[in-house]
Design a protein around this motif. Structure first.
Motif, PDB file in Angstrom:
ATOM      1  N   GLU A  45      -3.226   3.580  22.190  1.00  0.00           N
ATOM      2  CA  GLU A  45      -4.497   3.200  22.200  1.00  0.00           C
ATOM      3  C   GLU A  45      -4.942   2.341  21.066  1.00  0.00           C
ATOM      4  N   ASN A  46      -4.182   2.493  19.824  1.00  0.00           N
ATOM      5  CA  ASN A  46      -4.414   1.492  18.768  1.00  0.00           C
ATOM      6  C   ASN A  46      -3.138   0.739  18.329  1.00  0.00           C
ATOM      7  N   PRO A  47      -2.709  -0.034  19.003  1.00  0.00           N
ATOM      8  CA  PRO A  47      -1.537  -0.756  18.632  1.00  0.00           C
ATOM      9  C   PRO A  47      -1.444  -1.138  17.086  1.00  0.00           C
ATOM     10  N   MET A  48      -0.300  -1.312  16.448  1.00  0.00           N
ATOM     11  CA  MET A  48      -0.292  -2.059  15.036  1.00  0.00           C
ATOM     12  C   MET A  48      -0.845  -3.455  14.854  1.00  0.00           C
ATOM     13  N   SER A  49      -1.615  -3.644  14.050  1.00  0.00           N
ATOM     14  CA  SER A  49      -1.999  -5.108  14.029  1.00  0.00           C
ATOM     15  C   SER A  49      -1.050  -5.950  13.530  1.00  0.00           C
ATOM     16  N   ALA A  50      -1.219  -7.423  13.618  1.00  0.00           N
ATOM     17  CA  ALA A  50      -0.006  -8.236  13.406  1.00  0.00           C
ATOM     18  C   ALA A  50       0.218  -8.190  11.888  1.00  0.00           C
ATOM     19  N   ASP A  51      -0.751  -7.943  10.843  1.00  0.00           N
ATOM     20  CA  ASP A  51      -0.505  -7.745   9.576  1.00  0.00           C
ATOM     21  C   ASP A  51       0.306  -6.332   9.408  1.00  0.00           C
ATOM     22  N   ARG A  52       0.056  -5.363  10.043  1.00  0.00           N
ATOM     23  CA  ARG A  52       1.039  -4.070   9.904  1.00  0.00           C
ATOM     24  C   ARG A  52       2.448  -4.502  10.334  1.00  0.00           C
ATOM     25  N   VAL A  53       2.532  -5.175  11.569  1.00  0.00           N
ATOM     26  CA  VAL A  53       3.884  -5.572  11.871  1.00  0.00           C
ATOM     27  C   VAL A  53       4.632  -6.413  10.836  1.00  0.00           C
ATOM     28  N   ARG A  54       4.179  -7.289  10.325  1.00  0.00           N
ATOM     29  CA  ARG A  54       4.488  -8.162   9.258  1.00  0.00           C
ATOM     30  C   ARG A  54       5.253  -7.101   7.985  1.00  0.00           C
ATOM     31  N   TRP A  55       4.175  -6.227   7.643  1.00  0.00           N
ATOM     32  CA  TRP A  55       4.484  -5.440   6.536  1.00  0.00           C
ATOM     33  C   TRP A  55       5.547  -4.626   6.899  1.00  0.00           C
ATOM     34  N   GLU A  56       5.607  -3.940   8.066  1.00  0.00           N
ATOM     35  CA  GLU A  56       6.859  -3.186   8.333  1.00  0.00           C
ATOM     36  C   GLU A  56       8.095  -3.870   8.531  1.00  0.00           C
ATOM     37  N   HIS A  57       7.991  -5.081   8.859  1.00  0.00           N
ATOM     38  CA  HIS A  57       9.419  -5.679   8.984  1.00  0.00           C
ATOM     39  C   HIS A  57       9.826  -6.199   7.494  1.00  0.00           C
ATOM     40  N   ILE A  58       8.979  -6.480   6.606  1.00  0.00           N
ATOM     41  CA  ILE A  58       9.239  -6.768   5.114  1.00  0.00           C
ATOM     42  C   ILE A  58       9.835  -5.718   4.365  1.00  0.00           C
ATOM     43  N   GLN A  59       9.262  -4.273   4.906  1.00  0.00           N
ATOM     44  CA  GLN A  59       9.772  -2.926   4.402  1.00  0.00           C
ATOM     45  C   GLN A  59      11.160  -2.712   5.000  1.00  0.00           C
TER      46      GLN A  59
END
Length: 187
Positions: free
Chosen positions: A139-153
């Protein structure tokens, strides 16, 4: 057991044993309580060692295992469970999900792969979902900023938390990476 819904018990089946393995103790305790109210007989472990010891005593019908634990990889527990009991319905939880580890988890016998933070309803739905049932989109997919942050992590963890190596692999200035790592995760 009076709080348990009869539909939940029917979805679980006869053997209600559930092993929860996570090194985040507050999350582990909350999830254990939530799963007990849904009708499971819960055993908990906070390390790979404790999880493997629990599997040796009693291979559960269900399992929820964190991918990254302080003393190793949760996939070792999934593998041990499947070696003792092939019908176990196991899911993997992780804060550092990626396609390669999801594929590996499924190959080792996990039936699903959930990103943290996962709530008790998502965990219960994944454990009791019958094979072939389609998963509803989030229902609430991750935002593009969150996806970028997850990738960096994820890259940061793969580089054993070495900022210089992570910055090199991400083609990013080291100082920029340090600023990103110092911030909280975007929503």
């Amino acid at each position: 057991m009076e709080n348990t819904d009869q539909d939940d018990i029917a979805a679980i089946g006869g053997d209600r044993t559930l092993l929860l393995v996570d090194d985040d103790k507050p999350f582990l305790q909350r999830l254990a309580r939530a799963m007990e109210t849904r009708g499971f007989t819960v055993a908990i472990a906070d390390s790979v060692e404790a999880g493997l010891a629990s599997v040796k005593v009693n291979a559960p019908a269900y399992a929820v295992v964190d991918m990254r634990l302080g003393d190793g990889n949760g996939l070792d527990i999934i593998e041990a469970i499947r070696a003792r009991r092939e019908d176990t319905r196991a899911i993997v939880l992780t804060g550092y999900g990626n396609i390669a580890t999801a594929v590996n988890a499924v190959k080792l016998g996990a039936i699903d792969y959930l990103s943290k933070p996962a709530d008790a309803d998502e965990v219960f739905a994944a454990l009791t979902r019958r094979s072939g049932a389609k998963v509803a989109p989030p229902e609430n997919p991750m935002s593009a900023d969150r996806v970028r942050w997850e990738h960096i992590q994820r890259v940061y963890e793969m580089c054993d938390r070495n900022v210089s190596e992570t910055a090199r692999r991400l083609n990013m200035h080291r100082r920029t990476l340090q600023r990103i790592l110092a911030k909280r995760a975007p929503r």
